[in-house]
Write a protein that holds these residues in place. Sequence first.
Motif, PDB file in Angstrom:
ATOM      1  N   LYS A  64       0.829  -1.217   0.000  1.00  0.00           N
ATOM      2  CA  LYS A  64       0.000   0.000   0.000  1.00  0.00           C
ATOM      3  C   LYS A  64       0.858   1.261   0.000  1.00  0.00           C
ATOM      4  O   LYS A  64       0.485   2.268  -0.587  1.00  0.00           O
ATOM      5  CB  LYS A  64      -0.934   0.011   1.208  1.00  0.00           C
ATOM      6  CG  LYS A  64      -2.062  -0.975   1.089  1.00  0.00           C
ATOM      7  CD  LYS A  64      -3.009  -0.865   2.266  1.00  0.00           C
ATOM      8  CE  LYS A  64      -4.154  -1.829   2.111  1.00  0.00           C
ATOM      9  NZ  LYS A  64      -5.126  -1.700   3.211  1.00  0.00           N
ATOM     10  N   GLU A  65       2.020   1.199   0.671  1.00  0.00           N
ATOM     11  CA  GLU A  65       2.925   2.350   0.740  1.00  0.00           C
ATOM     12  C   GLU A  65       3.969   2.334  -0.372  1.00  0.00           C
ATOM     13  O   GLU A  65       4.869   3.169  -0.397  1.00  0.00           O
ATOM     14  CB  GLU A  65       3.614   2.382   2.105  1.00  0.00           C
ATOM     15  CG  GLU A  65       2.657   2.612   3.253  1.00  0.00           C
ATOM     16  CD  GLU A  65       3.348   2.628   4.608  1.00  0.00           C
ATOM     17  OE1 GLU A  65       4.590   2.541   4.660  1.00  0.00           O
ATOM     18  OE2 GLU A  65       2.633   2.732   5.608  1.00  0.00           O
ATOM     19  N   GLU A  66       3.885   1.349  -1.273  1.00  0.00           N
ATOM     20  CA  GLU A  66       4.807   1.177  -2.399  1.00  0.00           C
ATOM     21  C   GLU A  66       6.257   1.076  -1.941  1.00  0.00           C
ATOM     22  O   GLU A  66       7.146   1.757  -2.440  1.00  0.00           O
ATOM     23  CB  GLU A  66       4.616   2.308  -3.414  1.00  0.00           C
ATOM     24  CG  GLU A  66       3.235   2.318  -4.026  1.00  0.00           C
ATOM     25  CD  GLU A  66       3.025   3.436  -5.015  1.00  0.00           C
ATOM     26  OE1 GLU A  66       3.972   4.221  -5.256  1.00  0.00           O
ATOM     27  OE2 GLU A  66       1.919   3.523  -5.557  1.00  0.00           O
ATOM     28  N   LYS A  67       6.495   0.201  -0.980  1.00  0.00           N
ATOM     29  CA  LYS A  67       7.837  -0.047  -0.450  1.00  0.00           C
ATOM     30  C   LYS A  67       8.125  -1.537  -0.503  1.00  0.00           C
ATOM     31  O   LYS A  67       7.223  -2.358  -0.608  1.00  0.00           O
ATOM     32  CB  LYS A  67       7.939   0.442   0.997  1.00  0.00           C
ATOM     33  CG  LYS A  67       7.738   1.924   1.143  1.00  0.00           C
ATOM     34  CD  LYS A  67       7.833   2.350   2.575  1.00  0.00           C
ATOM     35  CE  LYS A  67       7.602   3.845   2.698  1.00  0.00           C
ATOM     36  NZ  LYS A  67       7.645   4.290   4.077  1.00  0.00           N
ATOM     37  N   LYS A  68       9.411  -1.875  -0.416  1.00  0.00           N
ATOM     38  CA  LYS A  68       9.834  -3.270  -0.354  1.00  0.00           C
ATOM     39  C   LYS A  68      10.448  -3.509   1.015  1.00  0.00           C
ATOM     40  O   LYS A  68      11.243  -2.704   1.493  1.00  0.00           O
ATOM     41  CB  LYS A  68      10.847  -3.585  -1.452  1.00  0.00           C
ATOM     42  CG  LYS A  68      10.256  -3.490  -2.830  1.00  0.00           C
ATOM     43  CD  LYS A  68      11.258  -3.868  -3.878  1.00  0.00           C
ATOM     44  CE  LYS A  68      10.630  -3.747  -5.255  1.00  0.00           C
ATOM     45  NZ  LYS A  68      11.551  -4.144  -6.302  1.00  0.00           N
ATOM     46  N   ILE A  69      10.089  -4.636   1.649  1.00  0.00           N
ATOM     47  CA  ILE A  69      10.588  -4.924   2.985  1.00  0.00           C
ATOM     48  C   ILE A  69      11.131  -6.339   3.083  1.00  0.00           C
ATOM     49  O   ILE A  69      10.789  -7.207   2.288  1.00  0.00           O
ATOM     50  CB  ILE A  69       9.496  -4.723   4.065  1.00  0.00           C
ATOM     51  CG1 ILE A  69       8.363  -5.736   3.882  1.00  0.00           C
ATOM     52  CG2 ILE A  69       8.973  -3.312   4.076  1.00  0.00           C
ATOM     53  CD1 ILE A  69       7.477  -5.874   5.087  1.00  0.00           C
ATOM     54  N   GLU A  70      11.980  -6.525   4.082  1.00  0.00           N
ATOM     55  CA  GLU A  70      12.480  -7.834   4.476  1.00  0.00           C
ATOM     56  C   GLU A  70      12.473  -7.872   5.994  1.00  0.00           C
ATOM     57  O   GLU A  70      12.614  -6.832   6.647  1.00  0.00           O
ATOM     58  CB  GLU A  70      13.898  -8.075   3.966  1.00  0.00           C
ATOM     59  CG  GLU A  70      13.999  -8.209   2.460  1.00  0.00           C
ATOM     60  CD  GLU A  70      15.420  -8.486   2.009  1.00  0.00           C
ATOM     61  OE1 GLU A  70      16.327  -8.560   2.871  1.00  0.00           O
ATOM     62  OE2 GLU A  70      15.617  -8.592   0.804  1.00  0.00           O
ATOM     63  N   ILE A  71      12.349  -9.070   6.557  1.00  0.00           N
ATOM     64  CA  ILE A  71      12.385  -9.224   8.010  1.00  0.00           C
ATOM     65  C   ILE A  71      13.399 -10.300   8.355  1.00  0.00           C
ATOM     66  O   ILE A  71      13.380 -11.390   7.761  1.00  0.00           O
ATOM     67  CB  ILE A  71      10.996  -9.609   8.571  1.00  0.00           C
ATOM     68  CG1 ILE A  71       9.987  -8.513   8.252  1.00  0.00           C
ATOM     69  CG2 ILE A  71      11.075  -9.848  10.072  1.00  0.00           C
ATOM     70  CD1 ILE A  71       8.583  -8.838   8.678  1.00  0.00           C
ATOM     71  N   GLU A  72      14.288  -9.987   9.297  1.00  0.00           N
ATOM     72  CA  GLU A  72      15.290 -10.946   9.773  1.00  0.00           C
ATOM     73  C   GLU A  72      15.133 -11.124  11.277  1.00  0.00           C
ATOM     74  O   GLU A  72      14.796 -10.180  11.977  1.00  0.00           O
ATOM     75  CB  GLU A  72      16.703 -10.426   9.492  1.00  0.00           C
ATOM     76  CG  GLU A  72      17.026 -10.267   8.020  1.00  0.00           C
ATOM     77  CD  GLU A  72      18.419  -9.704   7.811  1.00  0.00           C
ATOM     78  OE1 GLU A  72      19.185  -9.588   8.792  1.00  0.00           O
ATOM     79  OE2 GLU A  72      18.737  -9.395   6.646  1.00  0.00           O
ATOM     80  N   VAL A  73      15.389 -12.332  11.737  1.00  0.00           N
ATOM     81  CA  VAL A  73      15.349 -12.627  13.175  1.00  0.00           C
ATOM     82  C   VAL A  73      16.752 -13.026  13.612  1.00  0.00           C
ATOM     83  O   VAL A  73      17.359 -13.917  13.000  1.00  0.00           O
ATOM     84  CB  VAL A  73      14.353 -13.761  13.500  1.00  0.00           C
ATOM     85  CG1 VAL A  73      14.326 -14.048  14.975  1.00  0.00           C
ATOM     86  CG2 VAL A  73      12.963 -13.416  12.990  1.00  0.00           C
ATOM     87  N   LYS A  74      17.266 -12.351  14.653  1.00  0.00           N
ATOM     88  CA  LYS A  74      18.604 -12.645  15.157  1.00  0.00           C
ATOM     89  C   LYS A  74      18.565 -12.797  16.671  1.00  0.00           C
ATOM     90  O   LYS A  74      17.738 -12.182  17.332  1.00  0.00           O
ATOM     91  CB  LYS A  74      19.570 -11.520  14.789  1.00  0.00           C
ATOM     92  CG  LYS A  74      19.805 -11.389  13.303  1.00  0.00           C
ATOM     93  CD  LYS A  74      20.870 -10.398  13.003  1.00  0.00           C
ATOM     94  CE  LYS A  74      21.101 -10.337  11.503  1.00  0.00           C
ATOM     95  NZ  LYS A  74      22.164  -9.417  11.149  1.00  0.00           N
ATOM     96  N   GLU A  75      19.488 -13.610  17.181  1.00  0.00           N
ATOM     97  CA  GLU A  75      19.640 -13.767  18.628  1.00  0.00           C
ATOM     98  C   GLU A  75      20.441 -12.615  19.185  1.00  0.00           C
ATOM     99  O   GLU A  75      21.415 -12.172  18.564  1.00  0.00           O
ATOM    100  CB  GLU A  75      20.370 -15.064  18.952  1.00  0.00           C
ATOM    101  CG  GLU A  75      19.560 -16.307  18.730  1.00  0.00           C
ATOM    102  CD  GLU A  75      20.341 -17.548  19.132  1.00  0.00           C
ATOM    103  OE1 GLU A  75      21.367 -17.442  19.834  1.00  0.00           O
ATOM    104  OE2 GLU A  75      19.925 -18.638  18.720  1.00  0.00           O
ATOM    105  N   LYS A  76      20.035 -12.156  20.364  1.00  0.00           N
ATOM    106  CA  LYS A  76      20.838 -11.156  21.069  1.00  0.00           C
ATOM    107  C   LYS A  76      22.036 -11.832  21.666  1.00  0.00           C
ATOM    108  O   LYS A  76      21.992 -12.986  22.079  1.00  0.00           O
ATOM    109  CB  LYS A  76      20.024 -10.529  22.214  1.00  0.00           C
ATOM    110  CG  LYS A  76      19.106  -9.456  21.807  1.00  0.00           C
ATOM    111  CD  LYS A  76      18.520  -8.829  23.070  1.00  0.00           C
ATOM    112  CE  LYS A  76      17.502  -7.800  22.743  1.00  0.00           C
ATOM    113  NZ  LYS A  76      16.921  -7.233  23.955  1.00  0.00           N
ATOM    114  N   ASN A  77      23.100 -11.097  21.768  1.00  0.00           N
ATOM    115  CA  ASN A  77      24.323 -11.635  22.398  1.00  0.00           C
ATOM    116  C   ASN A  77      24.305 -11.368  23.870  1.00  0.00           C
ATOM    117  O   ASN A  77      23.786 -10.506  24.412  1.00  0.00           O
ATOM    118  CB  ASN A  77      25.572 -11.021  21.777  1.00  0.00           C
ATOM    119  CG  ASN A  77      25.716 -11.454  20.329  1.00  0.00           C
ATOM    120  OD1 ASN A  77      25.229 -12.499  19.943  1.00  0.00           O
ATOM    121  ND2 ASN A  77      26.370 -10.663  19.539  1.00  0.00           N
TER     122      ASN A  77
END
Length: 77
Positions: A64-77
Motif C-alpha cells: 500500500k505504501e509502495e515499499k519493499k521490505i524484508e524481516i530478519e530474526v537474530k539472537e541477542k548476544n
Amino acid sequence: MKEVLEYILENTIGNPDIEVSVDDQDGIITYIISSPKEEVGKIIGKNGRTINSIKNILKIIAIKEEKKIEIEVKEKN
C-alpha cells in the motif's frame, strides 16, 4: 510499519526484551528483530508459520505504501 511489527511481537510473544531495528538500503527496508535465544523459537513458530504470518501482514502494508521490505530474526548476544 515498525510500530505495527513491535505491537504484533509484544502481544504475541509478550517479552519486552525484543528489539526491532530498521536498515534502509537501496529502497529495501530491512527490519531486524533481536531477541533472546529462548524467544527466537516463539517468533519463528512451528514450521515458520508465525514469522511468515507477520511477514504477510507487513507486506500488505508495504504494498500500500509502495515499499519493499524484508524481516530478519537474530539472537541477542
